[in-house]
Motif scaffolding. Sequence first.
Motif, PDB file in Angstrom:
ATOM      1  N   ALA A  32       0.831  -1.205   0.000  1.00 14.08           N
ATOM      2  CA  ALA A  32       0.000   0.000   0.000  1.00 14.08           C
ATOM      3  C   ALA A  32       0.865   1.254   0.000  1.00 14.08           C
ATOM      4  CB  ALA A  32      -0.925  -0.008   1.209  1.00 14.08           C
ATOM      5  N   GLN A  33       1.937   1.238   0.799  1.00 15.41           N
ATOM      6  CA  GLN A  33       2.809   2.412   0.901  1.00 15.41           C
ATOM      7  C   GLN A  33       3.452   2.762  -0.437  1.00 15.41           C
ATOM      8  OE1 GLN A  33       5.840   2.285   4.003  1.00 15.41           O
ATOM      9  NE2 GLN A  33       7.220   3.511   2.739  1.00 15.41           N
ATOM     10  N   ALA A  36       0.811   4.193  -2.876  1.00 20.70           N
ATOM     11  CA  ALA A  36       0.321   5.506  -2.451  1.00 20.70           C
ATOM     12  C   ALA A  36       1.382   6.580  -2.614  1.00 20.70           C
ATOM     13  CB  ALA A  36      -0.151   5.440  -1.001  1.00 20.70           C
ATOM     14  N   VAL A  42      -5.295   4.111  -2.516  1.00 20.58           N
ATOM     15  CA  VAL A  42      -5.195   2.718  -2.067  1.00 20.58           C
ATOM     16  C   VAL A  42      -6.242   2.429  -0.995  1.00 20.58           C
ATOM     17  CG1 VAL A  42      -3.694   0.958  -1.070  1.00 20.58           C
ATOM     18  CG2 VAL A  42      -2.717   2.733  -2.535  1.00 20.58           C
ATOM     19  N   THR A  43      -6.939   1.323  -1.161  1.00 16.49           N
ATOM     20  CA  THR A  43      -7.876   0.845  -0.146  1.00 16.49           C
ATOM     21  C   THR A  43      -7.372  -0.487   0.385  1.00 16.49           C
ATOM     22  OG1 THR A  43      -9.725   1.865  -1.335  1.00 16.49           O
ATOM     23  CG2 THR A  43     -10.262   0.260   0.382  1.00 16.49           C
ATOM     24  N   ILE A  44      -7.131  -0.566   1.694  1.00 13.61           N
ATOM     25  CA  ILE A  44      -6.692  -1.803   2.333  1.00 13.61           C
ATOM     26  C   ILE A  44      -7.912  -2.499   2.934  1.00 13.61           C
ATOM     27  CG2 ILE A  44      -5.269  -2.836   4.138  1.00 13.61           C
ATOM     28  CD1 ILE A  44      -3.446  -0.403   3.977  1.00 13.61           C
ATOM     29  N   LEU A  54      -3.116   0.944   9.169  1.00 11.99           N
ATOM     30  CA  LEU A  54      -2.777   2.330   8.826  1.00 11.99           C
ATOM     31  C   LEU A  54      -1.514   2.781   9.551  1.00 11.99           C
ATOM     32  CD1 LEU A  54      -6.232   4.158   8.744  1.00 11.99           C
ATOM     33  CD2 LEU A  54      -4.703   3.704   6.812  1.00 11.99           C
ATOM     34  N   VAL A  57       1.527   1.599   7.727  1.00 12.19           N
ATOM     35  CA  VAL A  57       1.813   2.455   6.573  1.00 12.19           C
ATOM     36  C   VAL A  57       2.436   3.768   7.035  1.00 12.19           C
ATOM     37  CG1 VAL A  57       0.851   3.668   4.582  1.00 12.19           C
ATOM     38  CG2 VAL A  57      -0.059   1.419   5.230  1.00 12.19           C
ATOM     39  N   ARG A  81      -3.947   9.274   1.074  1.00 11.11           N
ATOM     40  CA  ARG A  81      -4.431   8.516  -0.084  1.00 11.11           C
ATOM     41  C   ARG A  81      -4.752   7.069   0.265  1.00 11.11           C
ATOM     42  NH1 ARG A  81      -0.627  12.038  -2.876  1.00 11.11           N
ATOM     43  NH2 ARG A  81       1.164  10.624  -2.694  1.00 11.11           N
ATOM     44  N   VAL A  82      -4.578   6.687   1.535  1.00  8.27           N
ATOM     45  CA  VAL A  82      -4.811   5.308   1.979  1.00  8.27           C
ATOM     46  C   VAL A  82      -6.047   5.253   2.872  1.00  8.27           C
ATOM     47  CG1 VAL A  82      -3.832   3.305   3.161  1.00  8.27           C
ATOM     48  CG2 VAL A  82      -2.328   4.867   1.902  1.00  8.27           C
ATOM     49  N   THR A  84      -9.199   2.303   4.550  1.00 12.70           N
ATOM     50  CA  THR A  84      -9.382   0.896   4.909  1.00 12.70           C
ATOM     51  C   THR A  84     -10.861   0.513   4.862  1.00 12.70           C
ATOM     52  OG1 THR A  84      -9.619   1.322   7.291  1.00 12.70           O
ATOM     53  CG2 THR A  84      -7.381   0.949   6.457  1.00 12.70           C
TER      54      THR A  84
END
Length: 294
Positions: A32-33, A36, A42-44, A54, A57, A81-82, A84
């Motif tokens: 994810a990092q 992004a 990015v969706t976790i 989170l 990250v 930008r991340v 969940t």
Amino acid sequence: MTQPDPSRTVPDAAVPARVGVVGGGRMGAGIAQVFATLGSAVTIAETGDRQAALTRVSDGLARAHERGSLGGADPAAVLGRVSTVAAPDELPAALDLVVEAVPEFVDLKLAVLTSVEKTVDAGTVIASNTSSISIAELGAALNDPTRLIGMHFFNPVPASALVEIVRAPATAAAVLDRVRGWVAGLGKTEVLVNDSPGFATSRLGVCLGLEAIRMLEEGVADAESIDRAMELGYRHPMGPLRSTDLVGLDVRLAIAEHLERTLGPRFAPPALLREKVARGELGRKTGRGFFDWT
């Protein structure tokens, strides 16, 4: 068997605009990092502690900022930008890429991948970060296995230069081209392999790691000496036992068991590895494996 063609032209080196990552552990957070950081939203999907995902990250971004490897990006802006969600079936439908990064258990991966396929749009590329399980075996559970490919990242993902791309017989050429472009966009180097248990990296890495554990078990030398021999004698950046600690002894055991089932007894896990896993000595993540990480 058709051999991978590393000279094939990569048409587009841009990263995908919208990425899903299933699993917010060390690997998933690292994946994810890196996306992004280069601008992907990015969706976790994390069924456990979403805040912990989170935080991983965020911590990774802080370390990258300290090293000066964020290219001037603001860590807070990247983290923004991340997002969940609590399960794979809660991912947005309109994603360019979903990377499955859950533990190395076939049934778990099959459940995740089938859930993802039902959730995302038909044009979404679905990738597995598996380090040993056949992509064809995983793809057999999907309605459209042509969209499935292996994207095997390495730990720690932000610092690693390599992504092993695994092409199954059913993987569409267009999917392969898109993934090769995205890997180039991440600034990483690809190794393209045909689908086979353990691929290239895990077969070689696990083989070396298991033999190092057997040597320790037999009293050939202590852990520090075995690792130092490979680091100084063969210029390995990290010895096989310390590498096992970093990967996780439980992860290495699961991979070895899978390779033993598929490739034969040469990958049988040593008793010492089983004993350490049973005691909870899993490596760096628990503070002790073949070395003390406390």
